[in-house]
Design a protein around this motif. Structure first.
Motif, PDB file in Angstrom:
ATOM      1  N   VAL A 123       7.142  52.774  48.319  1.00 49.20           N
ATOM      2  CA  VAL A 123       8.396  52.805  49.074  1.00 49.20           C
ATOM      3  C   VAL A 123       9.604  52.719  48.140  1.00 49.20           C
ATOM      4  O   VAL A 123      10.683  53.211  48.448  1.00 49.20           O
ATOM      5  N   GLU A 124       9.394  52.152  46.961  1.00 50.09           N
ATOM      6  CA  GLU A 124      10.494  52.035  45.998  1.00 50.09           C
ATOM      7  C   GLU A 124      10.954  53.392  45.480  1.00 50.09           C
ATOM      8  O   GLU A 124      12.059  53.514  44.964  1.00 50.09           O
ATOM      9  N   GLY A 125      10.081  54.400  45.567  1.00 54.55           N
ATOM     10  CA  GLY A 125      10.477  55.735  45.135  1.00 54.55           C
ATOM     11  C   GLY A 125       9.562  56.332  44.081  1.00 54.55           C
ATOM     12  O   GLY A 125       9.552  57.539  43.902  1.00 54.55           O
ATOM     13  N   LEU A 202       2.374  54.714  52.946  1.00 54.06           N
ATOM     14  CA  LEU A 202       3.098  54.168  51.796  1.00 54.06           C
ATOM     15  C   LEU A 202       2.304  53.033  51.155  1.00 54.06           C
ATOM     16  O   LEU A 202       1.462  52.403  51.807  1.00 54.06           O
TER      17      LEU A 202
END
Lengths: 237, 199
Positions: A123-125, A202
């Motif tokens: 989720v952080e990227g 995710l």
């Protein structure tokens, strides 16, 4: 799994408080206090409906073994790494099932192993292409036989982490309980003895150190460690 | 030539209400998308990862990653449905035939001696080119949002870092566009034209 270390959360909370008291930062104040829950509540049901619609029971195309990115899989945890003895490990599968069972690591490893090379998306990227090896949750479900009313699955971890999934995602052919990463036995930091892995959710949905899998008819107020702090519940990819 | 120029000038301040609405909604939605997008960016900077440079709080929306995501995945609907409605509007009213850069503009840029005509052509070219950038923001965003179910879309961008970079680059491109577009609009029709697009 974890998205920020506890220190950085308290730092963020601190900043959040600072943002609120600083009356000049209207946009920021609006984003932190009033806005977020309402905005999320407004469109998350719609987003979730779309995610469920997109979810297919077909396998997501996998990557070649040469595409594996061993350095890119970062370690996240909300509370460090629990000290677990693989020899003592038991996985309990219970809840709304006809045959509650529990498995040792050897029991799980004696079941047919499934391997996949998928993209793990945090989720952080960041993302990493990883090989996982383990038992499809679908295979465990066949053994315990969930009752027809079961619609959700709850995952309890040894470190206190918890997650809940919709049944369709849990029974996806690439949702695995894994004990192997990139051809090696899973390391404790990555969730050994046993963790969840799947290309369709995710990273924070993919619990490490899983000790109990509970089939449920309804969700409880405990949706998941990060969900209860504001992240999306479905979190489908 | 002077007669048509005068006629055009006289016509300028009146803009279709629909066009003004799309323009307004697009500006507001883009601002919210950029602020919440930078909040998401900060959780793991596209350039440099965890050691990378963060955007200052004042540019961010959402307070933390989950809040940034909540805003981003709410406003994405406003942004993309507005763009879709605009596309339908452009098609139905046949604005695409006379409001966007055409071969005539390209010809004017190459061969015209008329500076005003050239400026006008440049103006049209700039605002026409932003449309594919706005669509690219949606395509790259969707590819990152649903990389498993839309694996074909994600695969079009090559690897994950390229995908993130492309999505992020739409921000500086849109900001640079806003600046150039404003300057060109002032050149073409002075403040009257700019005002006519907002009020």
């Amino acid at each position: 799994m974890g998205l920020f270390l506890p220190q950085s959360i308290s730092r963020r909370r601190l900043l959040l408080g600072a943002g609120l008291s600083g009356a000049g930062l209207l946009l920021n104040g609006c984003g932190t206090s009033l806005g977020v829950r309402q905005v999320g509540n407004l469109t998350e049901p719609l987003n979730q409906a779309i995610e469920k619609l997109l979810l297919s029971q077909n396998a997501v195309p996998e990557f070649s073994a040469s595409a594996i990115e061993p350095d890119k899989l970062l370690i996240n945890s909300f509370n460090g790494t629990p000290d677990l003895d693989p020899a003592q490990f038991r996985l309990v599968v219970d809840g709304e099932v006809n045959q509650p069972m529990d498995f040792s690591l050897a029991d799980l490893q004696s079941l047919p192993q499934k391997d996949m090379v998928i993209r793990h998306v945090c989720v952080e990227g960041w993302a990493a292409i990883v090989q996982w090896g383990g038992v499809p949750l679908q295979a465990l479900a066949k053994l315990v036989q969930p009752k027809p009313e079961a619609r959700y699955v709850f995952f309890t971890s040894a470190d206190g982490y918890y997650e809940s999934w919709d049944l369709a995602s849990s029974l996806h052919p690439q949702t695995l309980m894994v004990y192997q990463k990139n051809g090696q036995p899973l390391s404790p930091q990555n969730g050994a003895p046993l963790r969840l892995a799947s290309p369709i959710k995710l990273g924070y949905k993919q619990s490490k150190w899983v000790t109990q899998i509970t089939f449920m008819n309804e969700l409880t107020p405990r949706l998941g460690y990060w969900e209860d702090r504001g992240y999306e519940w479905f979190a489908g990819l | 030539m002077t007669a048509t120029a005068a006629k055009r000038k006289a016509k300028l301040p009146s803009q279709a209400t629909m066009a003004k609405t799309f323009h307004w909604v697009n500006i507001i939605a883009l601002l919210l998308m950029m602020a919440s997008g930078l909040q998401i960016y900060n959780a793991n900077p596209v350039f440099g990862g965890r050691a990378g440079w963060d955007f200052p709080e004042v540019f961010l929306l959402g307070g933390w990653l989950a809040g940034g995501r909540a805003w981003h995945f709410a406003i994405m609907w406003v942004y993309s449905l507005n763009l879709l409605a605009y596309g339908i509007f452009v098609f139905v009213t046949q604005r695409w035939q006379h409001r966007f850069a055409s071969s005539g503009d390209l010809k004017a840029l190459r061969a015209s001696q008329n500076e005003k005509r050239k400026t006008f052509a440049k103006h049209r070219l700039v605002y026409t080119l932003i449309v594919p950038v706005l669509l690219l923001a949606i395509a790259s965003g969707l590819a990152m949002y649903k990389p498993a179910q839309l694996h074909w879309l994600a695969a079009m961008f090559g690897n994950w870092q390229t995908l993130r970079t492309v999505h992020f680059l739409t921000v500086p491109i849109v900001l640079a566009f806003t600046l150039i577009h404003s300057i060109m609009a002032l050149k073409v029709g002075n403040l009257r034209l700019v005002k006519s697009m907002f009020f």
